[in-house]
Design an enzyme around this catalytic site. Sequence first.
Site, mmCIF file in Angstrom:
data_model
loop_
_atom_site.group_PDB
_atom_site.id
_atom_site.type_symbol
_atom_site.label_atom_id
_atom_site.label_comp_id
_atom_site.label_asym_id
_atom_site.label_seq_id
_atom_site.Cartn_x
_atom_site.Cartn_y
_atom_site.Cartn_z
ATOM 1 N N HIS A 1 0.840 -1.201 0.000
ATOM 2 C CA HIS A 1 0.000 0.000 0.000
ATOM 3 C C HIS A 1 0.869 1.242 0.000
ATOM 4 O O HIS A 1 1.907 1.290 0.656
ATOM 5 C CB HIS A 1 -0.954 0.018 1.208
ATOM 6 C CG HIS A 1 -0.278 -0.252 2.503
ATOM 7 N ND1 HIS A 1 0.063 -1.520 2.939
ATOM 8 C CD2 HIS A 1 0.148 0.588 3.480
ATOM 9 C CE1 HIS A 1 0.656 -1.447 4.114
ATOM 10 N NE2 HIS A 1 0.731 -0.169 4.456
ATOM 11 N N HIS B 1 1.026 5.061 1.083
ATOM 12 C CA HIS B 1 0.429 6.101 1.923
ATOM 13 C C HIS B 1 0.525 7.427 1.167
ATOM 14 O O HIS B 1 1.585 7.761 0.624
ATOM 15 C CB HIS B 1 1.216 6.274 3.225
ATOM 16 C CG HIS B 1 1.204 5.084 4.134
ATOM 17 N ND1 HIS B 1 0.405 5.017 5.255
ATOM 18 C CD2 HIS B 1 1.901 3.919 4.113
ATOM 19 C CE1 HIS B 1 0.619 3.871 5.890
ATOM 20 N NE2 HIS B 1 1.532 3.181 5.205
HETATM 21 P P1 5GP Z 1 1.998 0.096 7.261
HETATM 22 O O1 5GP Z 1 2.622 0.331 8.611
HETATM 23 O O2 5GP Z 1 1.816 -1.370 6.948
HETATM 24 O O3 5GP Z 1 2.711 0.851 6.157
HETATM 25 O O4 5GP Z 1 0.597 0.790 7.332
HETATM 26 C C1 5GP Z 1 -0.598 0.124 7.554
HETATM 27 C C2 5GP Z 1 -1.659 1.194 7.611
HETATM 28 O O5 5GP Z 1 -2.933 0.569 7.496
HETATM 29 C C3 5GP Z 1 -1.664 1.968 8.927
HETATM 30 O O6 5GP Z 1 -1.508 3.360 8.657
HETATM 31 C C4 5GP Z 1 -3.017 1.635 9.551
HETATM 32 O O7 5GP Z 1 -3.588 2.713 10.234
HETATM 33 C C5 5GP Z 1 -3.822 1.230 8.336
HETATM 34 N N1 5GP Z 1 -4.892 0.268 8.634
HETATM 35 C C6 5GP Z 1 -4.765 -0.884 9.347
HETATM 36 N N2 5GP Z 1 -5.932 -1.515 9.410
HETATM 37 C C7 5GP Z 1 -6.826 -0.758 8.713
HETATM 38 C C8 5GP Z 1 -8.220 -0.900 8.432
HETATM 39 O O8 5GP Z 1 -8.881 -1.853 8.836
HETATM 40 N N3 5GP Z 1 -8.794 0.059 7.683
HETATM 41 C C9 5GP Z 1 -8.087 1.144 7.228
HETATM 42 N N4 5GP Z 1 -8.754 2.042 6.498
HETATM 43 N N5 5GP Z 1 -6.767 1.306 7.472
HETATM 44 C C10 5GP Z 1 -6.148 0.371 8.219
#
Ligand code: 5GP
Length: 145
Positions: free
Chosen positions: A101, A103
């Site tokens: 993903h 951001h």
């Molecule tokens: P990472 O640390 O893997 O780059 O970011 C994961 C992101 O996914 C985090 O910013 C977290 O807030 C978001 N996230 C985790 N679970 C969910 C969810 O169920 N729904 C949404 N919309 N975002 C999520």
Amino acid sequence: MNPYTIFSEIIAGQAEASTVYEDDDVLAFMDIRPVTPGHLLVIPKVPARSLAELDPALGGKLFQVGQRLAAALRASEVNCDGVNFFLADGVTAGQEVFHVHLHVIPRTPGDGFGLRARPTSPRRADLDYLAGSIRGVLEQEAGNS
Ligand code: 5GP
């Protein structure tokens, strides 16, 4: 390893999300724990746990959609003077959800978001050495394809 995460459930419509964009390949929605108001995530609909697993064409699409979202954030009611893209690939890089993903983070002065780092000042020879190592891998890959 199971490629299904909460993001697969969102794609399937089995988990709630506040969607801002969708096409055949990509979905974009509000991060549930935004680091700034308007923080978005762009994901490929076909799950890929890591950059290594991600179809490069889809990677390009993530960036293209991210560009459009950055423009939309600036033009929307979201407070947005600048934008950061951020992608965590691997646990050490801070990845928590193992579905690639991007951001898209709207920025305003003093919003508290930042990357902690300790920049160094290596000698040119050290930069050249590592550049050569990376070039070598790329050249080997090109030779294998
Ligand atoms: P990472 O640390 O893997 O780059 O970011 C994961 C992101 O996914 C985090 O910013 C977290 O807030 C978001 N996230 C985790 N679970 C969910 C969810 O169920 N729904 C949404 N919309 N975002 C999520």
